[in-house]
Write an enzyme that holds these catalytic residues in place. Structure first.
Site, PDB file in Angstrom:
ATOM      1  N   LEU A 191      23.136 -48.991 -23.341  1.00  0.00           N
ATOM      2  CA  LEU A 191      23.348 -47.733 -22.552  1.00  0.00           C
ATOM      3  C   LEU A 191      24.307 -48.240 -21.263  1.00  0.00           C
ATOM      4  CD1 LEU A 191      19.558 -46.654 -22.120  1.00  0.00           C
ATOM      5  CD2 LEU A 191      21.309 -46.193 -24.312  1.00  0.00           C
TER       6      LEU A 191
ATOM      7  N   ARG B 173      26.457 -46.783  -6.911  1.00  0.00           N
ATOM      8  CA  ARG B 173      26.049 -47.464  -5.645  1.00  0.00           C
ATOM      9  C   ARG B 173      27.108 -48.591  -5.585  1.00  0.00           C
ATOM     10  NH1 ARG B 173      19.998 -48.471  -7.483  1.00  0.00           N
ATOM     11  NH2 ARG B 173      21.001 -47.451  -9.421  1.00  0.00           N
TER      12      ARG B 173
ATOM     13  N   TYR C 283      62.783 -75.842  -7.196  1.00  0.00           N
ATOM     14  CA  TYR C 283      62.481 -74.722  -7.837  1.00  0.00           C
ATOM     15  C   TYR C 283      63.161 -74.795  -9.407  1.00  0.00           C
ATOM     16  CZ  TYR C 283      62.447 -70.169 -10.172  1.00  0.00           C
ATOM     17  OH  TYR C 283      62.704 -69.097 -11.112  1.00  0.00           O
TER      18      TYR C 283
HETATM   19  C1  UD1 Z   1      15.819 -48.126 -15.540  1.00  0.00           C
HETATM   20  C2  UD1 Z   1      14.420 -47.843 -16.084  1.00  0.00           C
HETATM   21  C3  UD1 Z   1      13.323 -48.634 -15.190  1.00  0.00           C
HETATM   22  C4  UD1 Z   1      13.767 -50.025 -15.270  1.00  0.00           C
HETATM   23  C5  UD1 Z   1      15.078 -50.338 -14.804  1.00  0.00           C
HETATM   24  C6  UD1 Z   1      15.643 -51.849 -15.367  1.00  0.00           C
HETATM   25  C7  UD1 Z   1      14.479 -45.539 -16.588  1.00  0.00           C
HETATM   26  C8  UD1 Z   1      14.081 -44.134 -16.306  1.00  0.00           C
HETATM   27  N1  UD1 Z   1      14.160 -46.327 -15.561  1.00  0.00           N
HETATM   28  O1  UD1 Z   1      16.174 -47.834 -14.194  1.00  0.00           O
HETATM   29  O2  UD1 Z   1      12.023 -48.248 -15.351  1.00  0.00           O
HETATM   30  O3  UD1 Z   1      12.811 -50.910 -14.358  1.00  0.00           O
HETATM   31  O4  UD1 Z   1      15.913 -49.534 -15.836  1.00  0.00           O
HETATM   32  O5  UD1 Z   1      16.874 -51.983 -15.277  1.00  0.00           O
HETATM   33  O6  UD1 Z   1      14.911 -45.429 -17.723  1.00  0.00           O
HETATM   34  N2  UD1 Z   1      22.506 -44.767 -18.245  1.00  0.00           N
HETATM   35  C9  UD1 Z   1      23.234 -44.113 -19.330  1.00  0.00           C
HETATM   36  N3  UD1 Z   1      23.147 -42.767 -19.174  1.00  0.00           N
HETATM   37  C10 UD1 Z   1      22.347 -42.103 -18.146  1.00  0.00           C
HETATM   38  C11 UD1 Z   1      21.585 -42.908 -17.232  1.00  0.00           C
HETATM   39  C12 UD1 Z   1      21.682 -44.155 -17.232  1.00  0.00           C
HETATM   40  O7  UD1 Z   1      23.734 -44.576 -20.194  1.00  0.00           O
HETATM   41  O8  UD1 Z   1      22.364 -40.724 -18.136  1.00  0.00           O
HETATM   42  C13 UD1 Z   1      22.642 -46.288 -18.427  1.00  0.00           C
HETATM   43  C14 UD1 Z   1      23.274 -46.974 -17.394  1.00  0.00           C
HETATM   44  O9  UD1 Z   1      24.833 -47.029 -17.568  1.00  0.00           O
HETATM   45  C15 UD1 Z   1      22.647 -48.151 -17.115  1.00  0.00           C
HETATM   46  C16 UD1 Z   1      21.314 -48.069 -18.052  1.00  0.00           C
HETATM   47  O10 UD1 Z   1      21.271 -46.896 -18.588  1.00  0.00           O
HETATM   48  O11 UD1 Z   1      23.351 -49.160 -17.854  1.00  0.00           O
HETATM   49  C17 UD1 Z   1      19.889 -47.948 -16.910  1.00  0.00           C
HETATM   50  O12 UD1 Z   1      20.369 -46.961 -16.041  1.00  0.00           O
HETATM   51  P1  UD1 Z   1      19.975 -46.895 -14.499  1.00  0.00           P
HETATM   52  O13 UD1 Z   1      20.324 -45.576 -13.679  1.00  0.00           O
HETATM   53  O14 UD1 Z   1      20.610 -48.168 -13.881  1.00  0.00           O
HETATM   54  O15 UD1 Z   1      18.308 -47.229 -14.560  1.00  0.00           O
HETATM   55  P2  UD1 Z   1      17.318 -47.731 -13.634  1.00  0.00           P
HETATM   56  O16 UD1 Z   1      17.270 -46.866 -12.214  1.00  0.00           O
HETATM   57  O17 UD1 Z   1      18.043 -49.176 -13.199  1.00  0.00           O
END
Ligand code: UD1
Ligand code: CA
Length: 461
Positions: A8, A15, A363
């Site tokens: 993902l 941030r 040089y």
């Molecule tokens: C998520 C988990 C959390 C876990 C944490 C670990 C969920 C709801 N929460 O939170 O329980 O502890 O990861 O790191 O899953 N991404 C997408 N599309 C989206 C949203 C996110 O591709 O619409 C990808 C982001 O790019 C990232 C990953 O998913 O690589 C995780 O997303 P992020 O928003 O960082 O989730 P956390 O808030 O960290």
């Protein structure tokens, strides 16, 4: 059974406060996403999908051959992202490994173990967890029997739930047969109004399916959501890689002050002093000594060479060669064995033959310097006429006198000499001495004449 991986990586990474997609930020010479792809590379997988969204075009450019990008056009949450990642894939009979793209310290061995635990347990899903407190990770909620019931996000958790130490690593293995239906049932009824992938776990457990866990070292779950976290991850990665180099026989005076890129190769017996940065595809041969203060990018350094206080880019340094202090090797610099490039010397697109020396203040650009030649201090190839670059050839064993201006194109023959201070505009025959400067003249008793002028001035005459 077929296994597919879905990484993902569509999130904006707000941030980071950066225009570049978060997962393209550099960590020890590789984009964050590449670390995850490297971790799973040794695992036999039938398909690897990366879910792209924010900055999709840029992200697709770095994907290795065979890795399939799938677009999540709107970032509506991790559950929505996985749905996008599975588009067009056959889920029945498939095992689906899900990973976040922003967790560079995940070890391949841990991921393999998670797959093995899943396979052996015949669970509907298996979650990677760790014990961390406090943290912004989702919390793992279990019933009295110790079975995983659901995962709660920090923003949705009550104080009791927040006190739970076991957290969700965001790495999962799912049995494809049940996954599609659970993803269809997701809603956005939560604090962030997103489709949470974590809710799939609650739905599966709620339907009576078994959900397993594997507990791992929290360090592996170091995520990168901000520049602070990127710095922490970079520090941890550096420490881990430098430990590995030490165990392979590399000496470091202070491993905390040595910065080695992920694609760099070092041989046993290499000695590294502080503030050495090795980047790109740089490779260093046995027993070479680097630093203090070296920056080398895409540069090959041979066996038993010495490089200190210098910058080297796209260059090659032969065995037993010496570079620095304060040398700058620009792209295309090739130093043959036992040659020497000394203090305040710059080279570009230049070959220094075996045993040749340019010891100080020079040089050399677009030049070919023969074996055993010596270029004196202050000498320069005037390689640019304001329009085009021209080539200089210096023969073997030639002696270029100090402060020689070699106006290219020009050839200095083997064993030839140039006199100090000469501006050489024509070729010099082998073995000849070329001198180009005015006769020295002498004005006798000059000091006395100056003294007389001073006295005259003092008397106000
Ligand atoms: C998520 C988990 C959390 C876990 C944490 C670990 C969920 C709801 N929460 O939170 O329980 O502890 O990861 O790191 O899953 N991404 C997408 N599309 C989206 C949203 C996110 O591709 O619409 C990808 C982001 O790019 C990232 C990953 O998913 O690589 C995780 O997303 P992020 O928003 O960082 O989730 P956390 O808030 O960290
Ligand atoms: Ca995250």
């Amino acid at each position: 059974m077929a296994v597919m991986a879905v990484v993902l990586a569509a999130g904006a990474g707000t941030r980071m406060k950066s225009n570049a997609p978060k997962i393209l930020h550099d960590l020890a010479g590789l984009p964050l996403l590449q670390w995850v792809l490297d971790a799973i590379a040794p695992i036999p997988l039938d398909e690897v999908v990366v879910v792209v969204g924010h900055g999709a075009e840029e992200v697709e450019k770095i994907l290795p051959v065979g890795v399939v990008p799938r677009l999540q056009d709107q970032q509506l949450g991790t559950g929505h992202a996985l749905r996008a990642g599975l588009t067009g894939s056959q889920l029945a009979g498939q095992t689906v490994l899900v990973l976040p793209g922003d967790m560079p310290l995940l070890a391949g061995s841990t991921i393999s173990e998670l797959l093995a635990v899943h396979r052996e347990s015949s669970a509907a899903a298996t979650v990677l967890t760790a014990e961390i407190q406090p943290s912004d990770f989702g919390r793992i909620l279990r019933n009295k029997a110790g079975d995983l019931v659901r995962i709660v996000e920090v923003r949705d958790a009550d104080p009791d739930e927040l006190a739970v130490r076991e957290v969700n690593g965001g790495v999962y293995v799912f049995s494809g047969d049940l996954l599609g239906k659970a993803l269809d049932e997701l809603t956005t009824e939560n604090a962030q109004g997103e489709y949470y992938l974590t809710d799939v776990i609650g739905l599966l457990a709620g339907a009576g399916h078994k959900v397993g866990t594997l507990v791992t070292d929290p360090v592996e779950l170091t995520g990168v959501n901000s520049h602070q976290q990127l710095a922490v991850a970079a520090h941890l990665v550096r420490r881990r890689m430098n430990e590995e180099w030490l165990s392979e026989g590399v000496w470091m005076q202070d491993p905390d002050r040595v910065y080695i890129g992920a694609r760099v190769r070092l041989s046993p017996g290499v000695r590294i002093y502080p503030d050495v940065h090795l980047e790109g595809t740089t490779a260093v041969g046995e027993d070479s000594i680097l630093g203090p203060d070296v920056y080398a990018l895409d540069t090959r350094i041979g066996v038993g060479s010495r490089v200190w206080y210098s910058v080297l880019r796209g260059s090659s340094v032969g065995d037993g060669a010496e570079v620095g202090p304060y040398a700058s090797l620009r792209p295309g610099s090739v130093l043959e064995a036992r040659s020497k490039l000394g203090t305040f010397v710059e080279t570009k697109n230049t070959r220094l033959g075996e045993g040749a020396k340019v010891p100080h203040l020079a040089y050399m650009g677009d030049a070919d310097i023969g074996a055993g030649a010596n270029v004196g201090a202050g000498s320069i190839t005037c390689n640019y006429d304001g329009v085009s670059k021209h080539h200089t050839k210096i023969g073997a064993r030639a002696f270029i006198g100090s402060d020689t201006m070699l106006v290219a194109p020009v050839t200095i023959g083997d064993d030839a000499f140039t006199g100090a201070g000469s501006v050489i505009t024509r070729d010099v025959s082998p073995g000849a001495l070329a001198v180009e400067r005015n006769e020295q003249k002498e004005i006798r008793d000059y000091a006395a004449r100056v003294e007389a002028r001073k006295k005259k001035k003092q008397k106000g005459e």
